[in-house]
Scaffold this active site. Structure first.
Site, PDB file in Angstrom:
ATOM      1  CG  HIS A  13      53.110  -5.094  17.112  1.00  0.00           C
ATOM      2  ND1 HIS A  13      51.839  -4.600  17.250  1.00  0.00           N
ATOM      3  CD2 HIS A  13      52.949  -6.371  16.708  1.00  0.00           C
ATOM      4  CE1 HIS A  13      50.953  -5.525  16.936  1.00  0.00           C
ATOM      5  NE2 HIS A  13      51.620  -6.619  16.589  1.00  0.00           N
ATOM      6  CG  HIS A  15      53.035 -11.472  15.869  1.00  0.00           C
ATOM      7  ND1 HIS A  15      51.971 -11.841  16.657  1.00  0.00           N
ATOM      8  CD2 HIS A  15      52.711 -10.274  15.316  1.00  0.00           C
ATOM      9  CE1 HIS A  15      51.031 -10.912  16.583  1.00  0.00           C
ATOM     10  NE2 HIS A  15      51.456  -9.943  15.780  1.00  0.00           N
ATOM     11  CE  LYS A  99      47.530  -5.997  20.234  1.00  0.00           C
ATOM     12  NZ  LYS A  99      48.553  -6.615  19.375  1.00  0.00           N
ATOM     13  CG  HIS A 136      44.256  -5.735  16.267  1.00  0.00           C
ATOM     14  ND1 HIS A 136      45.176  -6.444  15.524  1.00  0.00           N
ATOM     15  CD2 HIS A 136      43.232  -5.457  15.432  1.00  0.00           C
ATOM     16  CE1 HIS A 136      44.719  -6.588  14.289  1.00  0.00           C
ATOM     17  NE2 HIS A 136      43.533  -6.002  14.214  1.00  0.00           N
ATOM     18  CG  HIS A 174      48.961  -3.128  13.917  1.00  0.00           C
ATOM     19  ND1 HIS A 174      47.700  -2.685  14.218  1.00  0.00           N
ATOM     20  CD2 HIS A 174      49.030  -4.381  14.415  1.00  0.00           C
ATOM     21  CE1 HIS A 174      47.033  -3.619  14.860  1.00  0.00           C
ATOM     22  NE2 HIS A 174      47.824  -4.660  14.989  1.00  0.00           N
ATOM     23  CG  ASP A 247      51.767  -6.758  13.108  1.00  0.00           C
ATOM     24  OD1 ASP A 247      51.820  -7.720  13.908  1.00  0.00           O
ATOM     25  OD2 ASP A 247      50.775  -6.516  12.399  1.00  0.00           O
TER      26      ASP A 247
END
Length: 346
Positions: A13, A15, A99, A136, A174, A247
């Protein structure tokens, strides 16, 4: 123990953002990690297979010379996502997962799903072809306390969805609560969870005690200490249903240090040192490889990495920069609030 050698880890995960920020941060991941699942919440988001292919090209172009790294692409689920396009991405090998962002749950999620019924054709197709759904796991209803969003999501969204589509493979990303850990443990199949570096280390006091500290603010927000301890127990247990998903989410300092600061903590640069510290504290260094390098590939049906890395415990604390310079601006690095002695031996 003064050193440990494990298979090269993956980040399930991540970004990376885009443009100057992508170019500024990608090396912090590609130095240590062989692969990463790349989040699609850009502006505009990565909605189609064509979007994902173009984004993958930009990631590969930004890689530091000589680094070996494979971005695993995801699609941003909307109420209008085309099931045929999703299947084409899976068939081509480009798309690793889709996602689900509940609309308004986190950064750049306003285009996410408001009515799960409208996304059912895509979810049904994913269940049929074996493409994982990454979620999420928070509701966004204003009447739900922010610290209860994960538990309410499990009860009102995720559990009904899994009962309706038991063959759908779901990753709870997460995970931040004991509720989430217990729910994953209770599942007989098709459910796993990623755990971040920072949620193993901080609880909600880090954000609020002694003043508001925006660089510890993330979504899902850190919870009470009993939840952090449940996360640590799961991560260090060796249970194959739990694996690393940092994350890591860079934001330039002005967007963090303002009246309405962005959610996200940047951990890519020091994650392996932090994890070794945590696993040593839990007398579980022998299970670090499972969490960081083995469980994720098994869940996503990918081979483990053949390459190894060695972590060495130094006599003096390892120095990491307080901030990372990017073309987009300065990004503050996660401070675990204790000295780090474990270091990747390069």
């Amino acid at each position: 123990m003064q050193s440990i050698t494990i298979r090269r880890p993956d980040d399930w995960h991540l970004h990376l953002r885009d443009g100057a920020m992508l170019e500024g941060v990608i090396g912090d991941t590609s130095r240590d990690f062989a692969r990463a699942i790349i989040m699609p919440n850009l502006v505009p988001p990565v909605v189609t297979t064509a979007d994902a292919e173009a984004y993958r090209g930009r990631i590969m172009a930004a890689l530091p010379k000589g680094d070996k790294f494979q971005p695993l692409m995801t699609l941003y689920l909307t109420e209008h996502t085309n099931p045929d396009d999703v299947e084409a991405g899976k068939t081509s090998g480009l798309t690793t997962a889709v996602k689900l962002y509940p609309a308004g749950a986190t950064t750049n999620s306003h285009g996410g799903v408001r009515d799960i019924e409208k996304a059912m054709p895509v979810l049904e197709r994913m269940a049929k072809i074996g493409l994982p759904l990454c979620v999420h796991g928070e509701v966004t209803a204003p009447e739900v306390d922010i610290f209860d969003r994960e538990a309410v999501f499990i009860e009102t969204v995720l559990d009904p969805l899994r009962k309706r589509l038991p063959e759908l493979k779901v990753t709870m990303e997460h995970v931040t609560t004991k509720d989430g850990i217990d729910y994953i443990k209770s599942a007989k199949s098709n459910l796993a969870g990623s755990i971040t570096t920072h949620h193993l280390i901080i609880n909600r006091n880090a954000i609020l005690v002694g003043g508001i500290r925006p660089h510890y603010y993330c979504l899902p927000v850190a919870k009470r200490e009993n939840h952090r301890l449940a996360l640590r127990a799961a991560a260090t247990s060796g249970d194959p249903r739990f694996f690393l998903g940092t994350d890591s989410a860079p934001h330039v300092d002005p967007l963090k240090e303002c009246a309405c600061g962005c959610a996200g903590i940047y951990t890519s640069i020091n994650t392996m040192s932090c994890l070794a510290h945590v696993f040593e504290q839990e007398n579980a260094l022998d299970r670090l490889e499972a969490f960081a390098s083995l469980n994720g590939p098994a869940w996503y049906g990918l081979p483990v990495n053949e390459e190894r890395i060695t972590l060495v415990k130094r006599d003096e604390p390892v120095s990491f920069p307080a901030k990372v310079e990017t073309g987009a601006g300065l990004v503050t690095v996660f401070d675990p609030m204790f000295p780090l002695y474990w270091d990747v031996d390069r």
